[in-house]
Design an enzyme around this catalytic site. Sequence first.
Site, PDB file in Angstrom:
ATOM      1  CG  MET A  20      15.614  11.017  13.154  1.00  0.00           C
ATOM      2  SD  MET A  20      14.816   9.438  12.757  1.00  0.00           S
ATOM      3  CE  MET A  20      15.421   8.451  14.128  1.00  0.00           C
ATOM      4  CG  ASP A  21      13.239  16.023   7.323  1.00  0.00           C
ATOM      5  OD1 ASP A  21      13.926  15.500   6.423  1.00  0.00           O
ATOM      6  OD2 ASP A  21      12.523  17.020   7.124  1.00  0.00           O
TER       7      ASP A  21
END
Lengths: 249, 249
Positions: B166-167
């Site tokens: 996600m990051d």
Amino acid sequence: MMRRSFQVAARLGHRRALLRTPCILPGLDPAAAFGSSTDSLVSRFCPVKTDLKDYALPNASWGPDMLSLYQEFLEKTKSDGWVKLPSFQSNRDHIQGLKLPSGLVAASDKSDWRIFTRCIQVEGQGYEYVIFFHPFKKKSVCLFQPGPYLEGPPGFAHGGSLAAMMDETFSKTAYLAGEGLFTLNLNIRFKNLIPVGSLAVLNVQVEKIEDQKLYMSCITQSRDQETVYAKSSGVFLQWQLEEESSPWS
Amino acid sequence: MMRRSFQVAARLGHRRALLRTPCILPGLDPAAAFGSSTDSLVSRFCPVKTDLKDYALPNASWGPDMLSLYQEFLEKTKSDGWVKLPSFQSNRDHIQGLKLPSGLVAASDKSDWRIFTRCIQVEGQGYEYVIFFHPFKKKSVCLFQPGPYLEGPPGFAHGGSLAAMMDETFSKTAYLAGEGLFTLNLNIRFKNLIPVGSLAVLNVQVEKIEDQKLYMSCITQSRDQETVYAKSSGVFLQWQLEEESSPWS
């Protein structure tokens, strides 16, 4: 495909938990709030005799900061109640004889499973870390030295590598402090970048155990505490592992 | 050691930003709000000719779900405005000729740097993923197939491996949509475990750009959207990279 969500699992488990009084720190006693005592969880998690390789031992890549703080905490295991957690290649090795709750079964046709934070086995290139846990205080300290395979911005650790290190430290703490098994929430505020090769120290504290959930906080700093790298919170769902020989298997 | 925190950086940058009107979607125009246009950022990020290996291309480990959705999006790059992002070994390769803002300098005495999400180069064992970006809609889709080195609970992906994915997807989206450079906040609600070897689809959307920050949301689901794996939000700080030849170097 596993379709039963954590929320449903929590509701199902909550019915069982309703007969018990939730415990809030101080005075926390997960043994009363849930199935197994912290002591029995720790002793099963940290086998005295094993042929498994422990990846949480010093190697040539550890810097002076990491080495000296490791020695400091190792001293504290002798008299101050701290426990050094071993770190095997897979979580499967840590929970031998146990299995995930019914319904959480995935195909297992590969043999070389690795816990994510031990995915890189070349010393110094990926994750170098060791976790110390204090059963009575319900806190953990993780010494984390990111290698060059964990890069994000040039020369600095990827934010995701720190997020994973936090999740892993929360995870081990939650399990040993009160059978916290699944991450429900992870909230991270990043403050400074961690230079690759330097030491970051994660301090994790169980804040409360309530309604079948463990609430934890974490502050990640440089060793001298002059630089705060990140602050975070984590919520884990309590759920008991089952014996492999369980009639429910 | 880099001591200037993101908050201080944000305040310093905010003085420059005060002269500009914050932009909120719809009608987003990061080019007006910040330095470079999305088109110029994308074209620099995706070189037409390069000798660098692109790790975001199909290989024998990709399952049928991953392959067919990849082909679907590849078709959309021809007529629907989507861009397939290349994925090189290090972020250093993506920003050739550019460098981090002054003050963010770390020792660089090792040559084998890898972006964290490409740390495992054995096909199918670690991260398999490809990101598609839509410059006009300011959204991204990441096709993510976790391998057995990304394990957490036996048979399932580690929560930290999804957090990092996600990051990384937030990071590339933030940079291309408006020069978002540093993660300030990452908040994840986990709903279901992702079985190792299956496909998870991350849908990222830039919600607004305001006060030198990009606010994004992400939902991670199975391909058929029947199972939600996680929902998350990310906040990134806008900060311009500097030319290597800058007088400030």
